[in-house]
Design a protein around this motif. Structure first.
Motif, PDB file in Angstrom:
ATOM      1  N   LEU A  91      23.520  14.006 -13.988  1.00  0.00           N
ATOM      2  CA  LEU A  91      23.844  13.198 -12.809  1.00  0.00           C
ATOM      3  C   LEU A  91      23.996  14.082 -11.571  1.00  0.00           C
ATOM      4  N   ALA A 115      19.612  11.142 -13.019  1.00  0.00           N
ATOM      5  CA  ALA A 115      20.425  10.088 -13.640  1.00  0.00           C
ATOM      6  C   ALA A 115      19.730   9.437 -14.826  1.00  0.00           C
ATOM      7  N   SER A 116      18.405   9.449 -14.839  1.00  0.00           N
ATOM      8  CA  SER A 116      17.685   8.823 -15.951  1.00  0.00           C
ATOM      9  C   SER A 116      17.935   9.533 -17.270  1.00  0.00           C
ATOM     10  N   CYS A 154      20.941  10.519 -18.208  1.00  0.00           N
ATOM     11  CA  CYS A 154      22.356  10.332 -18.558  1.00  0.00           C
ATOM     12  C   CYS A 154      22.526   9.377 -19.736  1.00  0.00           C
ATOM     13  N   PRO A 189      30.125   5.484 -14.111  1.00  0.00           N
ATOM     14  CA  PRO A 189      31.132   4.437 -14.337  1.00  0.00           C
ATOM     15  C   PRO A 189      32.555   4.883 -13.999  1.00  0.00           C
ATOM     16  N   ASP A 207      20.805  15.227  -9.933  1.00  0.00           N
ATOM     17  CA  ASP A 207      19.932  14.139  -9.468  1.00  0.00           C
ATOM     18  C   ASP A 207      18.944  13.676 -10.540  1.00  0.00           C
ATOM     19  N   ASP A 266      24.395   7.834  -3.352  1.00  0.00           N
ATOM     20  CA  ASP A 266      23.621   6.866  -4.126  1.00  0.00           C
ATOM     21  C   ASP A 266      23.417   7.294  -5.570  1.00  0.00           C
ATOM     22  N   GLY A 267      23.578   8.593  -5.877  1.00  0.00           N
ATOM     23  CA  GLY A 267      23.542   9.056  -7.255  1.00  0.00           C
ATOM     24  C   GLY A 267      24.917   9.019  -7.902  1.00  0.00           C
ATOM     25  N   ARG A 291      26.531   5.820  -9.545  1.00  0.00           N
ATOM     26  CA  ARG A 291      26.079   5.357 -10.859  1.00  0.00           C
ATOM     27  C   ARG A 291      27.070   5.717 -11.964  1.00  0.00           C
ATOM     28  N   ARG A 304      33.463   6.942 -11.530  1.00  0.00           N
ATOM     29  CA  ARG A 304      33.358   7.638 -10.247  1.00  0.00           C
ATOM     30  C   ARG A 304      34.699   7.725  -9.524  1.00  0.00           C
TER      31      ARG A 304
END
Length: 498
Positions: A106, A111-112, A114, A187, A109, A181-182, A185, A189
């Motif tokens: 994350l 995030a895919s 994660c 949960p 950059d 914006d990253g 994502r 945060r």
């Protein structure tokens, strides 16, 4: 109030415990950027390092033997070593799970990649609380400044506060901090952001990272505001004031430059040169990780050989990959991809007496690494994203003849400092990186010297000690020299379970 001892807290201790060829337990210096950076800082100053030993040694060693090894390690490193015991499940879900399947991708950059498994968060909290308890038991409010490092231990200050333990604390993030914006994502945060705001000082590698953090605070924390400019600002919330600064990490320039000129390194460099004669050597040194951009780098080198055929027989890439997270399927897949690319490129371009890529999959000892830094004319450092990348700085420090060329990703933290002398590239631009390889290999000697002298002057000026002094001066208005030199502190025996 002045601090008399610096306590560093990180996921891993600064030593490695394993067995030698005779089956006897031994200790070795740890590897990695953090140990390289902070070892000279703590040495012989009564400092303390708290961290996990890297395995469940309490099940393999009796208490007395483990304590003896730690005391030996303390004598050899020059500072106290205090371990934190982790269970196998904690290692799996806190370290491999939350830290490396959530925060690592994350914050880079990606995030895919994660895996937001809810159980990971519970273990991350549990282990951070365990670290906080070891900190509380081995430090004093009046004497210690507790400097906590990196993404694995974000919650430690909050855990200390919840225990009612007062300590002066600072946090330094070695990896990038993502844009808003990253980050949103994640949960958890709000919990992560609130935990970072429990430190007295939070440090980042670059202005960009600090700006990303501040943007997240402004948008996600009600009634927060930022005051001040420069490399340190104040973040004001309804609960407290936190200093937030930019502190680019560096290396011990003098040590690298002097060691690169020793007879041992020169002899090893001569062997490398004799085995790979009459060609320019391009060096890549990376830990096995998908953020390092190794497959794209190999493709770029192949593109350079295709589009600039005069480089054939005149240039070879030495790609060193240091094993990391072995047994993790994603990393095993990456290793296979790299090896297949190396085989494909070598199969296509190899000629009698010349192999395009020399691939090394292992750790190099210090002499070997310095020798490659000395021998290779070009360093190809192209991470997709990196907090800093100390390899770039080490290569420059060891280029004592000023004849090296640094090709550097614009997404490495080091780019902010080194862009004036390096050839800057976008690692996703395969042809652009290939063009930079060609430019580096055909660069005139005068330009090489000018660029490398500029790089080395900058790294010499902003070395590891300046980094530490900047952080400590901001944190406790002290410099490193104000921490007294003293005998090491022997850690307290660790209970079976904390």
């Amino acid at each position: 109030m002045k601090a008399t001892r610096l306590t560093v807290v990180s996921n891993r201790l600064a030593i490695i415990v394993d067995k030698n060829e005779d089956g006897q337990w031994q200790i070795r210096p740890g590897s990695g950027g953090l140990v390289t950076a902070l070892g000279p800082v703590l040495r012989d100053r009564g400092g303390q390092w708290i961290g996990w030993l890297g395995s469940n040694f309490q099940e393999m060693l009796d208490e007395a033997s483990l304590q003896e090894l730690l005391e030996q390690g303390s004598r050899e490193t020059g500072y106290s070593l205090t371990p934190v015991h982790l269970t196998g499940e904690e290692i799996e879900k806190y370290y491999f799970g939350f830290s490396n399947e959530i925060l690592w991708p994350l914050f880079h950059d990606l995030a895919s990649r994660c895996n937001f498994d809810p159980s990971y968060w519970r273990y991350y909290q549990q282990v951070n609380d365990k670290f906080a308890r070891v900190v509380a038991e081995n430090t004093l409010e009046e004497e210690d400044y507790v400097w906590i490092h990196d993404y694995q231990l974000i919650l430690v200050a909050a855990c200390l506060e919840e225990m009612g333990v007062r300590r002066r604390t600072g946090f330094f993030l070695h990896i990038p901090f993502p844009p808003l914006d990253g980050f949103i994502r994640l949960p958890w945060r709000f919990q992560i952001l609130e935990a970072l705001l429990r430190y007295d000082l939070v440090g980042f590698q670059t202005v960009r990272d600090r700006r990303n953090f501040m943007d997240c605070v402004r948008m996600l924390i009600p009634d927060s505001r930022v005051v001040g400019h420069g490399h340190v600002a104040r973040c004001l919330t309804s609960k407290r004031e936190v200093l937030v600064g930019t502190f680019p990490i560096s290396i011990d320039y003098k040590q690298f430059a002097e060691f690169a000129g020793t007879r041992e390194v020169q002899d090893e460099a001569w062997i490398i040169h004799a085995n790979l004669p009459e060609r320019q050597l391009i060096l890549g040194v990376d830990r096995l990780d998908y953020t390092k951009g190794i497959p794209l780098r190999l493709m770029a080198f192949a593109n350079a050989l295709e589009r600039y055929p005069h480089l054939r027989r005149k240039a070879s890439l030495v790609q060193v990959v240091v094993p990391s997270r072995e047994g993790v399927p994603e990393y095993e897949t990456l290793k296979s991809e790299i090896e297949q690319l190396v085989g494909k490129i070598n199969g296509r371009f190899t000629e009698v007496g010349w192999t395009p890529i020399h691939y090394i999959y292992r750790s190099l000892n210090r002499i070997e690494l310095m020798a490659y830094y000395r021998t290779c004319e070009v360093a190809l450092i192209t991470p997709l994203k990196d907090g800093m990348n100390l390899v770039a700085k080490e290569f420059c420090a060891c280029s004592i003849e000023n004849n090296g060329v640094l090709i550097l990703s614009e997404f490495a933290g080091a780019a902010a400092q080194l862009h004036h002398g390096a050839l800057m590239v976008n690692p996703y631009d395969i042809e652009g990186v290939a063009d930079a390889i060609h430019q580096a290999c055909t660069m005139e000697e005068g330009e090489r010297h000018m660029r490398m002298e500029k790089l080395r002057r900058s790294i010499q000026r902003y070395d590891i000690f300046r980094w530490v002094n900047a952080f400590l001066h901001t944190a406790v208005h002290q410099h490193l020299d104000e921490f007294p030199q003293a005998e090491f502190f022997v850690p307290k025996p660790m209970p079976a379970e904390i």
